[in-house]
Motif scaffolding. Structure first.
Motif, short mmCIF file in Angstrom:
data_model
loop_
_atom_site.label_atom_id
_atom_site.label_comp_id
_atom_site.label_asym_id
_atom_site.label_seq_id
_atom_site.Cartn_x
_atom_site.Cartn_y
_atom_site.Cartn_z
N ASP A 183 0.95 -1.19 0.11
CA ASP A 183 -0.21 0.04 -0.12
C ASP A 183 0.93 1.40 0.05
N ARG A 184 0.28 2.29 -0.46
CA ARG A 184 1.06 3.46 -0.71
C ARG A 184 1.78 4.06 0.55
N ASP A 185 0.73 3.78 1.77
CA ASP A 185 0.92 4.48 2.98
C ASP A 185 1.85 3.41 4.00
N ALA A 186 2.18 2.31 3.56
CA ALA A 186 2.85 1.31 4.25
C ALA A 186 4.48 2.10 4.46
N ASP A 187 4.96 1.68 5.71
CA ASP A 187 6.32 2.08 6.17
C ASP A 187 7.06 0.89 6.61
N ILE A 188 7.77 0.40 5.68
CA ILE A 188 8.76 -0.91 6.09
C ILE A 188 10.25 -0.57 6.35
N GLY A 189 10.60 0.72 6.29
CA GLY A 189 11.76 1.16 6.29
C GLY A 189 12.79 0.52 5.45
N SER A 190 13.88 0.06 5.90
CA SER A 190 14.84 -0.44 4.87
C SER A 190 14.64 -2.10 4.82
N SER A 191 13.59 -2.78 5.43
CA SER A 191 13.20 -4.12 5.38
C SER A 191 12.83 -4.65 3.83
N ARG A 192 13.27 -5.77 3.59
CA ARG A 192 13.04 -6.50 2.44
C ARG A 192 11.55 -7.08 2.51
N SER A 193 11.01 -7.21 1.28
CA SER A 193 9.60 -8.04 1.31
C SER A 193 9.86 -9.45 1.27
N ASP A 194 8.65 -10.41 1.33
CA ASP A 194 8.90 -11.85 1.43
C ASP A 194 9.14 -12.14 0.03
N HIS A 195 8.76 -11.54 -0.93
CA HIS A 195 9.03 -12.11 -2.48
C HIS A 195 10.51 -12.23 -2.87
N ASP A 196 11.18 -11.34 -2.78
CA ASP A 196 12.55 -11.25 -3.42
C ASP A 196 13.62 -10.39 -2.49
N MET A 197 14.76 -10.25 -3.13
CA MET A 197 15.82 -9.24 -2.40
C MET A 197 15.75 -7.70 -3.04
N ARG A 198 14.81 -7.28 -3.67
CA ARG A 198 14.66 -5.76 -4.10
C ARG A 198 14.90 -4.76 -2.84
N LEU A 199 15.34 -3.83 -3.25
CA LEU A 199 15.54 -2.73 -2.08
C LEU A 199 14.15 -2.17 -1.63
N ALA A 200 13.77 -1.86 -0.40
CA ALA A 200 12.52 -1.47 0.19
C ALA A 200 11.88 -0.55 -0.76
N VAL A 201 12.56 0.30 -1.07
CA VAL A 201 11.96 1.48 -2.07
C VAL A 201 10.92 1.06 -3.22
N PHE A 202 11.49 -0.26 -3.84
CA PHE A 202 10.86 -0.65 -4.95
C PHE A 202 9.43 -1.44 -4.48
N ASN A 203 9.09 -1.51 -3.26
CA ASN A 203 7.92 -2.15 -2.94
C ASN A 203 6.78 -1.04 -2.77
N TYR A 204 7.06 0.26 -3.17
CA TYR A 204 6.08 1.20 -2.96
C TYR A 204 5.52 1.45 -4.67
N PRO A 205 4.31 1.72 -4.75
CA PRO A 205 3.75 1.89 -5.86
C PRO A 205 3.89 3.35 -6.27
N LEU A 206 4.28 3.37 -7.84
CA LEU A 206 4.02 4.78 -8.25
C LEU A 206 2.53 5.30 -8.75
N GLN A 207 2.23 6.57 -8.51
CA GLN A 207 1.02 6.98 -9.00
C GLN A 207 1.28 8.21 -9.64
N GLY A 208 1.11 7.68 -10.97
CA GLY A 208 1.09 8.46 -12.25
C GLY A 208 2.32 9.02 -12.69
N TRP A 209 2.48 9.81 -13.65
CA TRP A 209 3.55 10.44 -14.29
C TRP A 209 4.40 11.17 -13.41
N VAL A 210 3.94 12.09 -12.84
CA VAL A 210 4.75 13.24 -11.92
C VAL A 210 5.39 12.38 -10.76
N ASP A 211 4.71 11.72 -10.32
CA ASP A 211 5.13 10.83 -9.11
C ASP A 211 6.31 9.74 -9.57
#
Length: 252
Positions: free
Chosen positions: A104-132
């Motif tokens: 979710d956009r308002d999730a806050d996981i700090g630097s922890s990873r997801s359960d899916h893979d080793m991506r950096l935490a920042v790539f777990n948040y969704p983009l909202q349109g072009w400006v974002d």
């Protein structure tokens, strides 16, 4: 007779390794983690930008986004091939994880990873349109270049060479982000950009990991790091702040 130098001492003295044959177990584990983090982050990042290509405000913007998706995927492939030398199934790897998965956009996981893979935490948040997406790329591409500059000096030579090839590509992504930001400001989107900058700043900052980690010295001894998380983060904060100010935006 002089005592034979161990691999650990060789690495600590600045030596380099060129193939998996004589790589120590712990070195192998840390190297694989580094590579998986990069590959997973590039694939997840590419998947996120793929979803906003058609949100681009014009043809040039859509071409730029498509170019980023293509090149990030190709960058992942370059490193994945090296992982294959260590036994990773490169052919199946790209299909083993849900790269489009986001929190979710308002999730806050700090630097922890997801359960899916080793991506950096920042790539777990969704983009909202072009400006974002432009705001996120403006901040994250600068972080990626700083991290790649660091990784281009690691002691595993094939990977260091791959990162040296990738760095100018990611540098161009940073330039595209700046160009996209300038155009959006000219179109009257400065306020919307600032809202997204405020959102992404702490999430990109978290991608540098814990600043209190003591692991850096171990990685330095292996030749897998030159700088600490705190040093890299400070470098990014300074460069990103200067960049934002030059564009008439503010650091949160």
């Amino acid at each position: 007779m002089a005592e034979e130098m161990t691999i650990e001492n060789y690495l600590a003295a600045g030596g380099v390794l060129t193939n998996p044959t004589n790589v120590p177990p712990r070195y192998r584990a840390e190297l694989m983690k580094l590579m998986a983090t990069f590959v997973d982050s590039e694939l997840a990042g590419a998947a996120g930008f793929a979803d906003v290509i058609n949100a681009g405000s014009g043809i040039k913007e859509r071409i730029a986004a498509a170019k980023i998706v293509l090149e990030k995927t190709d960058n992942a492939d370059k490193v994945l091939r090296i992982m294959g030398d260590f036994g990773a199934d490169a052919d199946r790897y790209a299909n083993n994880h849900p790269w489009t998965a986001r929190l979710d956009r308002d999730a806050d996981i700090g630097s922890s990873r997801s359960d899916h893979d080793m991506r950096l935490a920042v790539f777990n948040y969704p983009l909202q349109g072009w400006v974002d997406s432009v705001a996120m790329n403006l901040l994250m591409s600068r972080a990626v270049v700083i991290q790649l500059t660091e990784f281009s000096m690691i002691s595993y030579q094939p990977l260091a060479e791959a990162f040296r090839t990738i760095t100018p590509i990611e540098t161009r992504h940073a330039e595209l982000a700046a160009e996209g930001t300038i155009k959006l400001i000219e179109e009257g989107q400065a306020d919307a950009l600032q809202v997204s900058i405020d959102y992404w700043w702490p999430r990109v900052a978290a991608s540098f990991g814990s600043t209190s980690s003591t692991k850096a010295e171990t990685l330095k001894g292996m030749g897998l790091r030159k700088s600490t998380n705190a040093e890299l983060k400070t470098r990014w904060q300074a460069e990103a702040t200067t960049l934002l100010e030059s564009l008439g935006l503010k650091r949160p």
